[in-house]
Design a protein around this motif. Structure first.
Motif, PDB file in Angstrom:
ATOM      1  N   ARG A 291      -4.693  13.574   3.289  1.00 22.21           N
ATOM      2  CA  ARG A 291      -3.946  12.827   2.273  1.00 22.21           C
ATOM      3  C   ARG A 291      -4.958  12.419   1.207  1.00 22.21           C
ATOM      4  O   ARG A 291      -5.947  11.753   1.522  1.00 22.21           O
ATOM      5  CB  ARG A 291      -3.269  11.602   2.880  1.00 22.21           C
TER       6      ARG A 291
ATOM      7  N   SER B 285      -3.532  19.800 -10.064  1.00 22.91           N
ATOM      8  CA  SER B 285      -2.511  20.735  -9.594  1.00 22.91           C
ATOM      9  C   SER B 285      -3.029  21.476  -8.373  1.00 22.91           C
ATOM     10  O   SER B 285      -4.247  21.560  -8.155  1.00 22.91           O
ATOM     11  CB  SER B 285      -2.177  21.749 -10.697  1.00 22.91           C
ATOM     12  N   THR B 286      -2.095  22.020  -7.595  1.00 17.82           N
ATOM     13  CA  THR B 286      -2.515  22.922  -6.523  1.00 17.82           C
ATOM     14  C   THR B 286      -2.642  24.344  -7.054  1.00 17.82           C
ATOM     15  O   THR B 286      -3.124  25.226  -6.357  1.00 17.82           O
ATOM     16  CB  THR B 286      -1.496  22.897  -5.374  1.00 17.82           C
TER      17      THR B 286
ATOM     18  N   SER C 225      -2.115   7.988  -7.316  1.00 19.52           N
ATOM     19  CA  SER C 225      -1.312   9.194  -7.075  1.00 19.52           C
ATOM     20  C   SER C 225      -1.717   9.726  -5.706  1.00 19.52           C
ATOM     21  O   SER C 225      -2.909   9.947  -5.455  1.00 19.52           O
ATOM     22  CB  SER C 225      -1.594  10.250  -8.145  1.00 19.52           C
TER      23      SER C 225
ATOM     24  N   PHE D 242      -1.280  12.558  -2.615  1.00 21.42           N
ATOM     25  CA  PHE D 242      -0.866  13.934  -2.348  1.00 21.42           C
ATOM     26  C   PHE D 242      -1.175  14.260  -0.894  1.00 21.42           C
ATOM     27  O   PHE D 242      -2.250  13.930  -0.387  1.00 21.42           O
ATOM     28  CB  PHE D 242      -1.634  14.924  -3.228  1.00 21.42           C
ATOM     29  N   THR D 243      -0.234  14.932  -0.242  1.00 20.25           N
ATOM     30  CA  THR D 243      -0.479  15.439   1.108  1.00 20.25           C
ATOM     31  C   THR D 243      -0.815  16.920   0.986  1.00 20.25           C
ATOM     32  O   THR D 243      -0.024  17.701   0.460  1.00 20.25           O
ATOM     33  CB  THR D 243       0.767  15.250   1.989  1.00 20.25           C
ATOM     34  N   ILE D 244      -1.991  17.269   1.417  1.00 21.38           N
ATOM     35  CA  ILE D 244      -2.478  18.645   1.228  1.00 21.38           C
ATOM     36  C   ILE D 244      -2.614  19.309   2.600  1.00 21.38           C
ATOM     37  O   ILE D 244      -3.426  18.900   3.429  1.00 21.38           O
ATOM     38  CB  ILE D 244      -3.854  18.640   0.527  1.00 21.38           C
TER      39      ILE D 244
ATOM     40  N   ILE E 249      -6.885  21.672  -4.373  1.00 22.75           N
ATOM     41  CA  ILE E 249      -6.383  20.870  -5.492  1.00 22.75           C
ATOM     42  C   ILE E 249      -7.398  20.976  -6.637  1.00 22.75           C
ATOM     43  O   ILE E 249      -8.606  20.865  -6.424  1.00 22.75           O
ATOM     44  CB  ILE E 249      -6.095  19.414  -5.061  1.00 22.75           C
TER      45      ILE E 249
END
Lengths: 286, 119
Positions: free
Chosen positions: B27, B41-42, B64, B66-68, B74
């Motif tokens: 995360r 962005s991915t 912000s 993000f779950t990657i 990323i």
């Protein structure tokens, strides 16, 4: 850029500051300074001598991809203004699209009065001299984050000029101060001379409004800036030994000026003239 | 894998930069401390920054998150120097399983809702 810039905004980012302060003496009226990080607000700082600046930035919707905002004492720039260093202004040199700051007030660090008498150096010195010329300072706050409060009005500035001379001939000594956008000035002239050599001296105070160009509007003196010179206080002020003269300038009665020029004339001949001058300029009307 | 916390300074090149390549589920929380604009962005191509190929980080210091998933990357891009706080925390196995189950149910719910609308 045209000016040697002493502070860089990317250092402010690296240091984790909340704002970048562009603060230095102006080298000339054509100076352009760069802010190479985006900002959330831009305002005039407390020690600025100028009251108007132009902020230029990249804007794809403008005809030349460059937009301009006037930054003044009453109008800070609120909102994000981007520095886009990978983008270029449409110039031949491909200048990166930084935020550009330039003075909108007219600046001439070489301005001389229209009745200036060039000095002749040597024994029996005659002519005029610049005793002090205060170079205007640029002071801009560029906020890197949302500002909680913007910088307030400019600080008052107090100048103190002690003066001593033993020159023989009658001479004039000039003090030239920035006065851009100031609304109030409080001037105090003291004469500390005393004893057998005591003498009076004469002060002339002039408000100066500069105009673009290189010729004086009144006398066409070569090399002098175009300017309108307004004598203040109804004429010369004679300060007797041991006395003090105080005068006020208010914008609603005397007007507003770019510079204040003060000439100090030694009255006849010689003596150990010893004076002190205190000059306060302010944005507030007392 | 341990939690990783650091400050990332964007560069003014306007090029795509790899911010993180996930070798496990993580995360990522990003907090922009300066005015931006900074896009992430991915997708490998984020530039131009304002093109909408990525999303802009909020310049009001709102995080912000993000779950990657493992194997994803990323990317980040900016046209000026900016400070970005980066928090990377591993996601435990159980949470990953729950996440995938939730995602699966979410997809299933979407299919059912779509089918119901058609009928």
């Amino acid at each position: 850029m045209t000016a040697l810039q002493k502070r860089q905004s990317d250092r402010a980012v690296l240091n984790g500051q909340e704002f970048f302060r562009l603060f230095q003496e102006l080298e000339s009226g054509g100076d352009i300074y760069e802010i190479n990080t985006s900002t959330k607000a831009i305002c005039i700082g407390p020690q600025s001598d100028l009251s108007n600046y132009a902020i230029n930035f990249y804007d794809g919707q403008s005809p030349d991809n460059i937009d301009e905002i006037n930054l003044s004492l009453n109008n800070p720039v609120i909102g994000r203004v981007d520095a886009l260093l990978a983008t270029t202004y449409p110039t031949a040199s491909g200048l990166p699209a930084n935020i550009l700051v330039s003075p909108r007030d007219l600046v001439d660090n070489n301005w001389l009065p229209s009745d200036w008498v060039p000095p002749v150096v040597g024994p029996g010195f005659i002519g005029d001299r610049i005793a002090a010329r205060v170079i205007p300072q640029i002071d801009i706050f560029a906020y890197l984050t949302n500002p909680t409060v913007l910088a307030p009005l400019r600080d008052d500035r107090l100048y103190q000029f002690p003066f001593t001379t033993t020159l023989i001939a009658p001479n004039r000594f000039f003090y030239i101060l920035p006065y851009y956008g100031r609304r109030y000035g409080e001037f105090s002239f003291g004469n500390l001379s005393g004893g057998i050599d005591a003498q009076s001296y004469t002060i002339d105070v002039t408000g100066v409004n500069l105009f673009p160009g290189t010729q004086n509007a009144v006398s066409d003196t070569p090399g002098a800036s175009k300017a309108i010179e307004t004598p203040l206080f109804g004429g010369p002020i004679v300060v007797a030994p041991g006395a003090r003269a105080n005068r006020l300038i208010k914008s609603d009665t005397e007007g507003m000026f770019d510079l204040i020029s003060i000439s100090l004339s030694t009255d006849n001949g010689l003596a150990d003239l010893n004076t002190v001058m205190q000059l306060l300029v302010s944005d507030r009307i007392s | 894998m341990n939690t990783d916390i650091y400050t990332y300074f964007t560069r003014s090149t306007g090029e795509n930069e790899l911010l993180y390549s996930a070798e496990a589920w993580v995360r990522i929380t990003l907090v922009l401390e300066t005015a931006g604009p900074v896009a992430v962005s991915t997708r490998e191509s984020v530039i131009p920054v304002l093109s909408g190929k990525g999303i802009l980080l909020d310049p009001s210091r709102i995080p912000s998150v993000f779950t990657i998933p493992r194997g994803n990357r990323i990317f980040i891009s900016a046209e000026s120097i900016n400070r970005v706080k980066v928090f990377i925390e591993p996601i435990p196995w159980l949470e990953q399983i729950l996440y995938q189950v939730e995602s699966g149910f979410g997809g299933l719910k979407g299919i059912l809702a779509h089918a119901m609308r058609r009928n």
